[in-house]
Design a protein around this motif. Structure first.
Motif, PDB file in Angstrom:
ATOM      1  N   LEU A   4      40.103 -21.100 -18.137  1.00 22.45           N
ATOM      2  CA  LEU A   4      39.617 -21.725 -16.914  1.00 22.45           C
ATOM      3  C   LEU A   4      38.315 -21.034 -16.541  1.00 22.45           C
ATOM      4  N   GLU A   6      35.275 -21.043 -13.769  1.00 23.55           N
ATOM      5  CA  GLU A   6      34.741 -21.539 -12.498  1.00 23.55           C
ATOM      6  C   GLU A   6      33.228 -21.406 -12.470  1.00 23.55           C
ATOM      7  N   CYS A  22      35.830 -26.181 -11.990  1.00 18.04           N
ATOM      8  CA  CYS A  22      36.740 -25.412 -12.847  1.00 18.04           C
ATOM      9  C   CYS A  22      36.944 -26.208 -14.126  1.00 18.04           C
ATOM     10  N   MET A  34      46.773 -27.905 -10.714  1.00 18.46           N
ATOM     11  CA  MET A  34      45.643 -26.985 -10.600  1.00 18.46           C
ATOM     12  C   MET A  34      45.505 -26.556  -9.146  1.00 18.46           C
ATOM     13  N   TRP A  36      43.277 -24.104  -6.233  1.00 21.73           N
ATOM     14  CA  TRP A  36      42.174 -23.231  -5.838  1.00 21.73           C
ATOM     15  C   TRP A  36      42.740 -22.218  -4.841  1.00 21.73           C
ATOM     16  N   ILE A  70      39.458 -31.707  -2.865  1.00 23.60           N
ATOM     17  CA  ILE A  70      39.725 -31.377  -4.256  1.00 23.60           C
ATOM     18  C   ILE A  70      39.780 -32.677  -5.054  1.00 23.60           C
ATOM     19  N   ARG A  72      39.427 -34.332  -9.436  1.00 25.54           N
ATOM     20  CA  ARG A  72      39.467 -33.992 -10.850  1.00 25.54           C
ATOM     21  C   ARG A  72      38.779 -35.081 -11.659  1.00 25.54           C
ATOM     22  N   TYR A  94      36.583 -17.221  -4.963  1.00 27.87           N
ATOM     23  CA  TYR A  94      37.416 -18.404  -5.168  1.00 27.87           C
ATOM     24  C   TYR A  94      37.870 -18.450  -6.625  1.00 27.87           C
ATOM     25  N   CYS A  96      40.286 -20.484  -9.624  1.00 29.02           N
ATOM     26  CA  CYS A  96      40.969 -21.665 -10.111  1.00 29.02           C
ATOM     27  C   CYS A  96      42.196 -21.194 -10.894  1.00 29.02           C
TER      28      CYS A  96
END
Length: 123
Positions: A4, A6, A22, A34, A36, A70, A72, A94, A96
């Motif tokens: 992963l 970010e 991410c 997923m 955050w 959020i 995707r 932050y 992921c």
């Protein structure tokens, strides 16, 4: 091996916006959730938002509802966190994270983590 990565953090003034990305690789994520998370200095890691790859299920912490979104892109295996109306209290690293199954708010439930990206909001 799951990876992963970010990106998108930085320094922004209060009221501004940032979009975190991410990028996930290493397996098929169709049955994964997923999340955050963020961690400010001296504070515990806290959930921010979550999403499943295969459904419309999402989660938002109360502190970011109405400001963060959020999303995707399944074709790119990438999860985004659009952060609007940023406040100084949003300053944190932050992260992921990924886990099989449903979205969870406990960081310990996640199996895979990115390296983190710093977000700093100045007043």
């Amino acid at each position: 091996q799951v990876q992963l990565v970010e990106s998108g953090g930085g320094l922004v003034q209060a009221g501004g916006s940032l979009r975190l990305s991410c990028a996930a690789s290493g397996r098929t994520f169709s049955n994964y959730a997923m999340g955050w998370f963020r961690q400010a200095p001296g504070k515990e890691r806290e959930p921010v938002a979550g999403i499943r790859w295969s459904s419309v299920s999402t989660y938002y912490a109360d502190s970011v509802k109405g400001r963060f979104i959020i999303s995707r892109d399944n074709a790119k295996n990438t999860v985004y966190l659009q952060m609007n109306s940023l406040k100084p209290e949003d300053t944190a690293v932050y992260y992921c994270a990924a886990k099989q199954g449903s979205i969870a708010t406990m960081w310990a439930a996640y199996d895979y983590w990115g390296q983190g990206t710093q977000v700093t909001v100045s007043s």
